[in-house]
Design an enzyme around this catalytic site. Structure first.
Site, PDB file in Angstrom:
ATOM      1  N   HIS A 173      76.913  24.334 -43.813  1.00 18.20           N
ATOM      2  CA  HIS A 173      76.890  25.729 -43.373  1.00 18.20           C
ATOM      3  C   HIS A 173      78.095  26.489 -43.906  1.00 18.20           C
ATOM      4  O   HIS A 173      78.023  27.699 -44.168  1.00 18.20           O
ATOM      5  CB  HIS A 173      76.862  25.789 -41.841  1.00 18.20           C
ATOM      6  N   ASP A 403      56.958  28.534 -50.881  1.00 18.44           N
ATOM      7  CA  ASP A 403      55.685  27.982 -51.339  1.00 18.44           C
ATOM      8  C   ASP A 403      55.867  27.327 -52.711  1.00 18.44           C
ATOM      9  O   ASP A 403      56.126  28.006 -53.703  1.00 18.44           O
ATOM     10  CB  ASP A 403      54.641  29.099 -51.408  1.00 18.44           C
TER      11      ASP A 403
END
Length: 461
Positions: A173, A403
């Site tokens: 992070h 995708d």
């Protein structure tokens, strides 16, 4: 363990098929050394962010290994050329002096290929299930020796033969916030999806990443303050209060608040407070109130304060603003307070949503996102010990748009909320009524109580 349980455990076992390294393609324009900024320092104490993307892909192991996997690796290499620091190392010198990401020849991202005997459709559903069943689907980041040095990114593709696959992503992070992670993942996925007949061209969604650190100005010395605080708190263990990993009987479940339900809640809040709240504030407020009720049960002491934390994007709030493609963290820390008895009361969702909405509105004031910024690091430790509920993710990230050519994900889970006291939030799928999808990891009894308050609260809208 009895014979039946042993057979079930063997069936659910995840088998490693390959450990490999994927290096960035040649020709990267990214800097060799990328210093962290004060925005990044805030997240140094946090566990890495872990997500798993479930895809429906009914194919055999041989087809996956010979067809889909080579495309994943080649497109990953091309994407890493643009996002070169993700293949580098996070270096933390002694005493928190000048943390940075370093890139060198031979850098590569660990990529694990596995096969699972578990049930893809069950793991990627909304129903409560054992949180530990997702652990084998996400890779770990292994630390190096000497000066604290660790990889930035690790990936794992797990095949569920005849059903689909799961892509596990683990990232530091302190190097990449949600926007940067989404930028990389969409670039990788688009490159993979558009590649044809072995010909691939990198497709940076939204443009290439920006590594210009000069856009992050620090006139008040927040960097020095945060590094000093981190050094002072180096042995502090208060953030461990969030960590449920290793505890027994911990469940993970997802909950959807539809567009229609959000609109109904918004009308209710406006009728009682005259505020017009965003869908984000309404959904978060509803969940916060339900969780407080699930936790307090009979104890609703009127003088006890509850806390809710979220981050706000600061790319556009900087003066001048940072580009949308800025690589790194650019998030402000926000904290909301409300009286426990108000949240646990009949209009708890209204009280919670109103409090969140007011905090968001204050961010629009000049400098509002940086008010009290000097306390961000210390506040995180202090509020973690108090059990603050925080938020991971955002519907603005569009993680359901990742995708690779197999269609949009069936489900995206933020696995790491198990360790950070957070609820995850993302856009809900249209077939579920649209709206927002909430993920939670809670002890079994608490999850059962929350589910009851959540269902009852929706009925009352």
């Amino acid at each position: 363990m009895g014979p039946a349980e042993h057979q079930q455990a063997q069936k659910l076992e995840t088998k490693i098929l390959e450990h490999c390294l994927v290096a960035p393609a040649a020709g990267s324009a990214a800097p060799v050394t990328l210093p962290l900024t004060y925005f990044d320092y805030v997240f140094l104490p946090f566990h890495p962010v872990q997500r798993v993307f479930f895809y429906e892909l009914p194919c055999s192991r041989s087809l996956f290994l010979s067809g889909h996997l080579p495309r994943l690796k080649l497109s990953l290499s091309l994407a890493l050329r643009e996002f070169r620091p993700l293949a580098g190392s996070l270096v933390l010198p002694p005493h928190c002096a000048s943390p940075e990401v370093r890139c060198s020849d031979g850098d590569a991202v660990a990529f694990t290929v596995a096969e699972s005997g578990d049930e893809l459709y069950f793991l990627s559903g909304n129903r409560a299930r054992d949180a530990a069943r997702l652990h084998p689907l996400v890779p770990l980041l292994l630390h190096g020796e000497g000066a604290k040095r660790s990889p930035v990114l690790a990936l794992q593709a797990t095949l569920f033969p005849g059903a689909g696959m799961a892509l596990g992503v683990t990232v530091q992070h302190a190097v990449a916030d949600g926007s940067t992670s989404a930028h990389f993942l969409k670039t990788w996925a688009t490159t993979c999806r558009l590649g044809r007949n072995g010909v691939f061209g990198v497709s940076c969604v939204g443009g290439p990443p920006s590594y210009d650190r000069t856009v992050i100005r620090d006139p008040t010395g927040l960097g020095r303050t945060f590094l000093a605080d981190l050094e002072m708190l180096r042995e502090d263990r208060r953030m461990e209060a969030w960590d449920l990993a290793g505890h027994s009987d911990i469940l993970r479940a997802s909950f959807v608040v539809t567009y229609q339900q959000i609109q109904q809640l918004g009308l209710r809040v406006t009728g009682k407070s005259s505020l017009k709240c965003s869908p984000y504030a309404l959904a978060c407020g509803f969940v916060w109130a339900c969780l407080v009720k699930a936790r307090v049960v009979d104890d609703v002491g009127g003088y006890t304060t509850e806390h809710f934390g979220f981050v706000t994007g600061c790319r556009e709030r900087m003066e001048p603003s940072a580009p949308a493609t800025y690589f790194g963290n650019c998030l402000g820390i926000c904290c909301v307070e409300a009286n426990r008895s108000d949240l646990a009361g009949e209009d708890g969702a209204v009280a919670a949503s109103t409090a969140i909405c007011k905090t968001i509105r204050r961010l629009e004031e000049r400098g509002g996102a940086f008010r009290g910024a000097e306390n961000w690091v210390r506040d995180i430790f202090r509020l973690a010990a108090m059990g603050i509920l925080t938020v991971a993710g955002s519907p603005k990230l569009g993680m359901y748009q990742v995708d690779f050519g197999w269609g949009r994900p069936r489900k995206v889970e933020v696995v790491s909320i198990e360790r950070t006291g957070a609820m995850s939030i993302a856009e809900a799928k249209e077939e579920e009524g649209g709206g927002l999808e909430i993920g939670l990891v809670l002890p079994r009894e608490e999850m059962s109580r929350f589910r009851g308050f959540f269902a009852e609260g929706l009925k009352q809208l």
